[in-house]
Design a protein around this motif. Structure first.
Motif, PDB file in Angstrom:
ATOM      1  N   LEU A   2      50.132  43.677  35.191  1.00  0.00           N
ATOM      2  CA  LEU A   2      48.752  43.382  34.601  1.00  0.00           C
ATOM      3  C   LEU A   2      48.935  42.072  33.639  1.00  0.00           C
ATOM      4  N   SER A   3      49.762  41.935  32.844  1.00  0.00           N
ATOM      5  CA  SER A   3      50.039  40.827  31.990  1.00  0.00           C
ATOM      6  C   SER A   3      50.489  39.851  32.816  1.00  0.00           C
ATOM      7  N   CYS A   4      51.069  39.808  33.902  1.00  0.00           N
ATOM      8  CA  CYS A   4      51.408  38.476  34.790  1.00  0.00           C
ATOM      9  C   CYS A   4      50.064  38.054  35.509  1.00  0.00           C
ATOM     10  N   LEU A   5      49.345  39.240  36.085  1.00  0.00           N
ATOM     11  CA  LEU A   5      48.219  38.733  36.873  1.00  0.00           C
ATOM     12  C   LEU A   5      47.116  38.102  35.699  1.00  0.00           C
ATOM     13  N   LEU A   6      46.752  38.616  34.554  1.00  0.00           N
ATOM     14  CA  LEU A   6      46.068  37.839  33.819  1.00  0.00           C
ATOM     15  C   LEU A   6      46.443  36.634  33.400  1.00  0.00           C
ATOM     16  N   GLY A   7      47.855  36.299  33.217  1.00  0.00           N
ATOM     17  CA  GLY A   7      48.201  35.120  32.918  1.00  0.00           C
ATOM     18  C   GLY A   7      48.019  33.968  33.939  1.00  0.00           C
ATOM     19  N   GLU A   8      48.033  34.406  35.219  1.00  0.00           N
ATOM     20  CA  GLU A   8      47.788  33.442  36.295  1.00  0.00           C
ATOM     21  C   GLU A   8      46.637  33.163  36.542  1.00  0.00           C
ATOM     22  N   VAL A   9      45.600  34.150  36.086  1.00  0.00           N
ATOM     23  CA  VAL A   9      44.230  33.823  36.286  1.00  0.00           C
ATOM     24  C   VAL A   9      43.934  32.763  35.000  1.00  0.00           C
ATOM     25  N   ALA A  10      44.246  33.067  33.897  1.00  0.00           N
ATOM     26  CA  ALA A  10      44.106  32.239  32.792  1.00  0.00           C
ATOM     27  C   ALA A  10      44.478  30.884  33.017  1.00  0.00           C
ATOM     28  N   LYS A  11      45.559  30.708  33.519  1.00  0.00           N
ATOM     29  CA  LYS A  11      46.002  29.441  34.164  1.00  0.00           C
ATOM     30  C   LYS A  11      45.119  28.548  34.998  1.00  0.00           C
ATOM     31  N   THR A  12      44.084  29.162  35.485  1.00  0.00           N
ATOM     32  CA  THR A  12      43.379  28.302  36.478  1.00  0.00           C
ATOM     33  C   THR A  12      42.075  28.041  35.547  1.00  0.00           C
ATOM     34  N   GLY A  13      42.014  28.338  34.312  1.00  0.00           N
ATOM     35  CA  GLY A  13      40.751  27.896  33.523  1.00  0.00           C
ATOM     36  C   GLY A  13      39.679  29.001  33.535  1.00  0.00           C
ATOM     37  N   CYS A  14      40.003  29.897  34.107  1.00  0.00           N
ATOM     38  CA  CYS A  14      38.977  31.240  34.195  1.00  0.00           C
ATOM     39  C   CYS A  14      39.187  31.812  32.686  1.00  0.00           C
ATOM     40  N   ASN A  15      37.760  32.441  32.384  1.00  0.00           N
ATOM     41  CA  ASN A  15      37.597  33.114  31.239  1.00  0.00           C
ATOM     42  C   ASN A  15      37.644  34.673  31.800  1.00  0.00           C
ATOM     43  N   ILE A  16      38.389  35.601  31.136  1.00  0.00           N
ATOM     44  CA  ILE A  16      38.393  36.921  31.752  1.00  0.00           C
ATOM     45  C   ILE A  16      37.319  37.552  30.598  1.00  0.00           C
ATOM     46  N   LEU A  17      36.474  38.273  31.312  1.00  0.00           N
ATOM     47  CA  LEU A  17      35.026  38.922  30.715  1.00  0.00           C
ATOM     48  C   LEU A  17      35.444  40.249  30.515  1.00  0.00           C
ATOM     49  N   THR A  18      35.776  41.023  31.626  1.00  0.00           N
ATOM     50  CA  THR A  18      36.294  42.195  31.506  1.00  0.00           C
ATOM     51  C   THR A  18      37.236  42.520  32.349  1.00  0.00           C
ATOM     52  N   ILE A  19      37.962  43.849  32.037  1.00  0.00           N
ATOM     53  CA  ILE A  19      39.174  44.379  32.612  1.00  0.00           C
ATOM     54  C   ILE A  19      38.906  45.901  32.859  1.00  0.00           C
ATOM     55  N   HIS A  20      39.181  46.380  34.078  1.00  0.00           N
ATOM     56  CA  HIS A  20      39.173  47.858  34.433  1.00  0.00           C
ATOM     57  C   HIS A  20      40.295  48.064  35.087  1.00  0.00           C
ATOM     58  N   GLN A  21      41.187  48.923  34.768  1.00  0.00           N
ATOM     59  CA  GLN A  21      42.382  49.217  35.467  1.00  0.00           C
ATOM     60  C   GLN A  21      42.530  50.917  35.474  1.00  0.00           C
ATOM     61  N   THR A  22      42.735  51.403  36.883  1.00  0.00           N
ATOM     62  CA  THR A  22      42.767  52.792  37.016  1.00  0.00           C
ATOM     63  C   THR A  22      43.933  53.658  36.656  1.00  0.00           C
ATOM     64  N   ILE A  23      43.942  54.757  36.494  1.00  0.00           N
ATOM     65  CA  ILE A  23      45.416  55.343  36.241  1.00  0.00           C
ATOM     66  C   ILE A  23      46.394  55.187  37.444  1.00  0.00           C
ATOM     67  N   PRO A  24      47.445  54.739  37.216  1.00  0.00           N
ATOM     68  CA  PRO A  24      48.041  54.435  38.659  1.00  0.00           C
ATOM     69  C   PRO A  24      48.514  55.703  39.172  1.00  0.00           C
ATOM     70  N   LEU A  25      48.342  55.803  40.718  1.00  0.00           N
ATOM     71  CA  LEU A  25      48.517  57.085  41.539  1.00  0.00           C
ATOM     72  C   LEU A  25      49.686  56.753  42.363  1.00  0.00           C
ATOM     73  N   GLN A  26      50.708  57.361  42.742  1.00  0.00           N
ATOM     74  CA  GLN A  26      51.485  57.023  43.838  1.00  0.00           C
ATOM     75  C   GLN A  26      51.971  55.517  43.888  1.00  0.00           C
ATOM     76  N   GLY A  27      52.410  55.265  42.526  1.00  0.00           N
ATOM     77  CA  GLY A  27      52.996  53.854  42.404  1.00  0.00           C
ATOM     78  C   GLY A  27      51.885  52.730  42.585  1.00  0.00           C
ATOM     79  N   ARG A  28      50.824  52.925  42.579  1.00  0.00           N
ATOM     80  CA  ARG A  28      49.652  51.989  42.973  1.00  0.00           C
ATOM     81  C   ARG A  28      48.495  52.025  41.917  1.00  0.00           C
ATOM     82  N   ALA A  29      47.910  50.847  41.347  1.00  0.00           N
ATOM     83  CA  ALA A  29      46.901  50.859  40.617  1.00  0.00           C
ATOM     84  C   ALA A  29      45.676  49.785  41.015  1.00  0.00           C
ATOM     85  N   ASN A  30      44.780  50.266  40.678  1.00  0.00           N
ATOM     86  CA  ASN A  30      43.579  49.278  40.898  1.00  0.00           C
ATOM     87  C   ASN A  30      42.989  48.609  39.822  1.00  0.00           C
ATOM     88  N   VAL A  31      42.664  47.213  39.828  1.00  0.00           N
ATOM     89  CA  VAL A  31      42.170  46.440  38.668  1.00  0.00           C
ATOM     90  C   VAL A  31      41.065  45.813  39.223  1.00  0.00           C
TER      91      VAL A  31
END
Length: 156
Positions: free
Chosen positions: A91-120
């Motif tokens: 998640l930290s890496c993903l947010l960093g990549e988004v921030a590099k593009t100049g986008c402002n992150i307004l909201t973040i929602h992450q599900t509890i990981p299940l079976q090695g996968r998470a939705n954001v």
């Protein structure tokens, strides 16, 4: 074409959201030519159309009628949905990549990981984005821990 003129055009006619793969080549090439001119990679219409093998008449026919999706969005907010591998730091890496593009992150929602996968789900203000939205999405898709990226919507 400036934003006020673009908004005026939107009020004068109907707009349709069409997937790129069903557009005629002349429309796709018109979009490419407009981008070359906007980014300063072509100094004139003639130079732009020549570099992508498009006639000037086709360019002028479509230039005021075909626009990249992100140009007609009035509110510069998009919502992205990700399927991520559940690994430390993703998640930290993903947010960093988004921030590099100049986008402002307004909201973040992450599900509890299940079976090695998470939705954001991220809501982003893209008013100050420094790259094309499609370019950003393609670069995010290439991250090794990203399994899927979808644009859920745009607007406020």
């Amino acid at each position: 074409m400036g934003e006020p003129a673009l908004q005026k055009k939107a009020q004068d006619g109907k707009f349709y959201l069409v997937r790129e793969d069903v557009l005629p080549d002349a429309m796709k090439k018109t979009l490419q030519a407009k981008e070359l001119i906007e980014r300063g990679k072509a100094g004139s219409v003639w130079e732009a159309v020549r570099s992508i093998d498009l006639s000037r008449s086709a360019f002028y026919k479509y230039r005021d009628t075909v626009f990249p999706f992100h140009r007609i969005v009035k509110e510069r907010i998009i919502t992205l949905f990700f399927h991520l591998e559940d690994r430390s730091g993703t998640l930290s890496c993903l947010l960093g990549e988004v921030a590099k593009t100049g986008c402002n992150i307004l909201t973040i929602h992450q599900t509890i990981p299940l079976q090695g996968r998470a939705n954001v789900t991220l809501s982003l203000n893209v008013a100050d984005i420094t790259v094309d939205i499609e370019e950003m999405l393609n670069s995010l898709r290439k991250l090794e821990f990203v399994e899927k990226v979808e644009m859920l919507g745009s607007g406020a």
